[in-house]
Scaffold this active site. Sequence first.
Site, mmCIF file in Angstrom:
data_model
loop_
_atom_site.group_PDB
_atom_site.id
_atom_site.type_symbol
_atom_site.label_atom_id
_atom_site.label_comp_id
_atom_site.label_asym_id
_atom_site.label_seq_id
_atom_site.Cartn_x
_atom_site.Cartn_y
_atom_site.Cartn_z
ATOM 1 N N SER A 129 0.814 -1.217 0.000
ATOM 2 C CA SER A 129 0.000 0.000 0.000
ATOM 3 C C SER A 129 0.848 1.266 0.000
ATOM 4 O O SER A 129 1.937 1.297 0.585
ATOM 5 C CB SER A 129 -0.875 -0.011 1.266
ATOM 6 N N GLU A 159 0.268 3.593 1.802
ATOM 7 C CA GLU A 159 0.404 3.977 3.221
ATOM 8 C C GLU A 159 1.793 3.635 3.753
ATOM 9 O O GLU A 159 2.211 4.161 4.784
ATOM 10 C CB GLU A 159 -0.662 3.264 4.060
ATOM 11 N N TYR A 162 -1.498 0.286 10.589
ATOM 12 C CA TYR A 162 -1.761 -0.386 9.300
ATOM 13 C C TYR A 162 -0.554 -0.244 8.376
ATOM 14 O O TYR A 162 -0.080 -1.219 7.786
ATOM 15 C CB TYR A 162 -3.016 0.224 8.657
#
Length: 348
Positions: A134, A136, A157
Site C-alpha cells: 500500500s 500507506e 496499518y
Amino acid sequence: MKTALITGVTGQDGSYLAELLLANGYTVHGIISRSSSFNTERIDPFYRDPHDPEARLFLHYGDLADGTSLRRILENVRPDEIYNLGAQSHVMVSFQQPEYTADIVATGTLRLLESVRDYQAHTGRSVRIYQAGSSEMFGSTPPPQREISRFAPRSPYGVAKVAAFHYGVNYREAYDLFVACGILFNHESPRRGETFVTRKISRAVGRIRVGLQENLYLGNLGAKRDWGYAGDYVEAMWRMLQAEAPGDYVVATGVAYSVGEFCEEAFSAAGLNWRNHVRVDPRYLRPAEVQHLCGDATKARNELGWRPTVAFVDLVRMMVEHDTELAQQERTLQAAGHKVKPHTAVPA
Ligand code: NAP
Ligand code: F7E
C-alpha cells in the site's frame, strides 16, 4: 487452465479480481471469514452454486489468523497463483486495533508465505504470490512516491504493510519464491467499503440528493490522495503475476486531489454545493495523518504495459450515480414503511 486462490475475496478488490480471473478462464478459490451476518454481497452477483457444472468460483472458510486453515486450503486447492488481499484495511481502525491489524496484515502474510514455502518443497509445484502492499507504506515521504522512495508509515496499518512487504521480499530472496509486491495507491469504486472517505462522500451525496440526509461529517479535508479505479488496479495485480520475474510495482494515476476537492466534484455532480452540507467532526481526525500521496507508476507502465483507464472526474461520477440509485431504492423502501439503516452507527 490456471487455478487462483484469493484471500480477501469478499472485499472490494477481491470481487473485481475474481471477476477478471473468471473472465480470463481461471478456476478461482476464495477464502472467506466466518461472520454472523452475510459478507459475500460483492461476489453474490457472479457466484454460482457449486452443484452447477459451470461453477468456477469456490469458497472456503479460513482466516489469515489461522495458519492451519491456510495450509489445508492450499493442499486442497493446489493453486498456480495466490493473491493475498485479506486485511484489516482501515487506517483509522488500525489505531483502535493495532495488535489485530498487525496479526492479520503482517503475521498473516508470514503465515501464508510459510505455508507456500512448505507446500512448494513437498509437492515440487511452483506457486506465484501477489502481496497487496500500500501507498500507506510511504506515509510522510513527500510525493511523487516510487518504488525506491523511503517507507515512513504513519499508522499501525502502514507499519504492518511494511512488515508484510519485507516478508515478501525476504522469501523471494531466501527461498526463491515468486512474490510480486504491488504498492497500490488508493483505488475506489461503487464497491468500496462505506467507511472509506470516497464512498462515505458518494453515499452521502446520494442520500442528501433524495432527501434522506442533511449533513456529512468528515475529518481532515486537506489530505491529498491519488485516487484510481479499482477495476484498473486488479488488472495490474494480474499482470504482475504474468511477468517473467517477480518485482515490486507502484500502481497509481500520478494525479492527487484533496478530500475537499473530492467533495466539491461529488456534490457538484449532483447539482449540490458541498459547503452547504459538509461539516468537520474532530472524531474523524487520525492520531497521525498521511498528508499527501501521489504515485509515479512509470515502472508498471514500462514493464507491465499497465496504465489507468478511468480519470478522477469519471470515477467520482460513477460512484455518485451508483449511490444515487441506491438512495432512491432506500427512499422507496422507506416510503413503503421499511426502516432504512442509519449511517451514523459506524465510528470510522
Ligand atoms: P477490503 O474491501 O477491506 O477487503 C478486505 C478483505 O479482507 C475482505 O474480504 C475481508 O473479509 C478480508 N479479511 C479481513 N480480515 C481477514 C482475516 N483475518 N483473514 C482473511 N481475510 C480477512 O479491502 P480492499 O480495498 O479490497 O483491499 C484489498 C487489499 O489491498 C487489502 O490488503 C488492502 O489493505 C490493500 N490495499 C487496498 C488499497 C485500496 O485503496 N483499496 C490500496 C492499497 C492496498 P470481510 O469481507 O469478511 O471483512
Ligand atoms: O482516507 C481523510 C483521511 O480512509 C483517505 C485504504 O484502502 O487507502 C486507504 O487508506 C483520507 C485520509 O483511506 C474522513 O484522514 C477525512 O487522509 O478513505 P480513507 P486511506 O486512509 O488513504 C490506502 C492506500 C490503503 O492501503 C488502505 O487500506 O481521507 N478523511 N475525513 C477521512 N477518511 C475517512 N475514512 N473518513 C472520514 O470521515
